[in-house]
Scaffold this active site. Structure first.
Site, PDB file in Angstrom:
ATOM      1  N   LYS A  43      51.573  17.920  75.015  1.00  0.00           N
ATOM      2  CA  LYS A  43      50.261  17.340  75.311  1.00  0.00           C
ATOM      3  C   LYS A  43      50.454  16.138  76.229  1.00  0.00           C
ATOM      4  CE  LYS A  43      50.670  13.414  72.713  1.00  0.00           C
ATOM      5  NZ  LYS A  43      50.674  12.034  73.263  1.00  0.00           N
ATOM      6  N   ASP A 103      49.339  12.664  65.214  1.00  0.00           N
ATOM      7  CA  ASP A 103      49.006  13.538  66.340  1.00  0.00           C
ATOM      8  C   ASP A 103      48.891  15.010  65.959  1.00  0.00           C
ATOM      9  OD1 ASP A 103      48.820  11.490  68.146  1.00  0.00           O
ATOM     10  OD2 ASP A 103      50.761  11.828  69.092  1.00  0.00           O
TER      11      ASP A 103
END
Length: 283
Positions: A10, A135
């Site tokens: 990401k 996350d």
């Protein structure tokens, strides 16, 4: 039959700090995007316990590994031990701000759910993932998500994906804990309403990147020379560039993959890889 999961990296298109939380974490707001750089998670049943393996010699294979934590959370969720062999094929660089450890944990949870035929929806997976790491819930979203709280509040959002990326990682960085500590010492706290209003008015990925990463300042304080990476990305044709998370990986936004590939040749002294916006694996 083993389950094979592609676990994407990401980037943080922007990341702003909103303040401290009572639980000791930091309140953030960030736009995250999954990208087409993948670790490969292989999940297979075993008689008992957990056996971890990896192609990365420096990766800890004990209870501190995010995949081991994810396995323990899944066992607790179903109320029994799910004997498993899990292999972590690393391609996402460690300590880069690209979310490899969190994505690996989510990939392992998806693989476990598939292997044992567990019917767990994405929202429940997000809640379970939050117990593994801040996350992890993002990796149960759709691929483009606004992330709030300490990372556990994930809302899919439509943003432009018609661009390419060049990821560039220098061989140095700072710890996430130190980055947040430095960022909170003297950084103006972002205004959530202002950020959201700005977000919904924008259609350009380069303008979204301009919302900024609050963790860049402490990174450049620790490594002033790293500013040259951003400048070099812009000289190479990037329309925008930023640090991802707490680093140490930078990304440059390019109009297409061909221009990103050309720019890649200008960073031979660093780890670098081109990528495109990506979606999350199916549960």
């Amino acid at each position: 039959m083993a389950q094979i999961i592609k676990a994407p990296a990401k980037i943080n298109i922007f990341l702003q700090i909103l303040g401290d939380r009572e639980d000791g974490f930091t309140e953030i707001i960030s736009l995250m995007q999954a990208v087409s750089l993948y670790d490969t998670i292989r999940v297979q049943r075993a008689e008992r316990g957990l056996e971890l393996s990896s192609n990365e010699p420096s990766l800890p294979l004990d209870s501190s590994n995010t995949v081991a934590k994810a396995w323990a959370v899944m066992c607790a969720a179903v109320g029994k031990e799910l004997g498993a062999k899990i292999d972590i094929g690393k391609k996402i660089p460690m300590q880069s701000g690209l979310g490899g450890g969190s994505s690996d944990a989510a990939g392992a949870m998806i693989g476990i759910a598939r292997e044992w035929g567990l019917k767990i929806d994405r929202e429940t997976m997000k809640q379970l993932g939050a117990a593994v790491g801040s996350d992890v819930p993002f990796f149960f979203g759709g691929g483009s998500s606004l992330v709030e709280g300490r990372g556990e509040i994930v809302t899919d959002i439509a943003v432009p994906t018609d661009y390419a990326l060049l990821l560039v990682k220098p061989p140095f960085g700072i710890s996430t804990k130190d980055a947040y500590r430095r960022a909170k010492n003297g950084l103006t706290v972002g205004n959530k309403k202002r950020i959201l209003n700005y977000l919904h008015q924008l259609t350009s990925i380069s303008k979204l990147v301009e919302l900024g990463n609050a963790l860049e300042r402490p990174f450049f304080e620790a490594h002033p020379g790293a500013m040259e990476i951003k400048k070099k990305l812009l000289r190479a044709g990037a329309v925008a560039t930023a640090l991802s998370g707490s680093g140490s990986c930078f990304f440059g936004v390019f109009e297409n993959i061909d221009t990103a590939e050309i720019a890649k040749g200008k960073f031979k002294e660093f780890w670098r890889e081109t990528a495109l916006p990506a979606k999350m694996p199916e549960i």
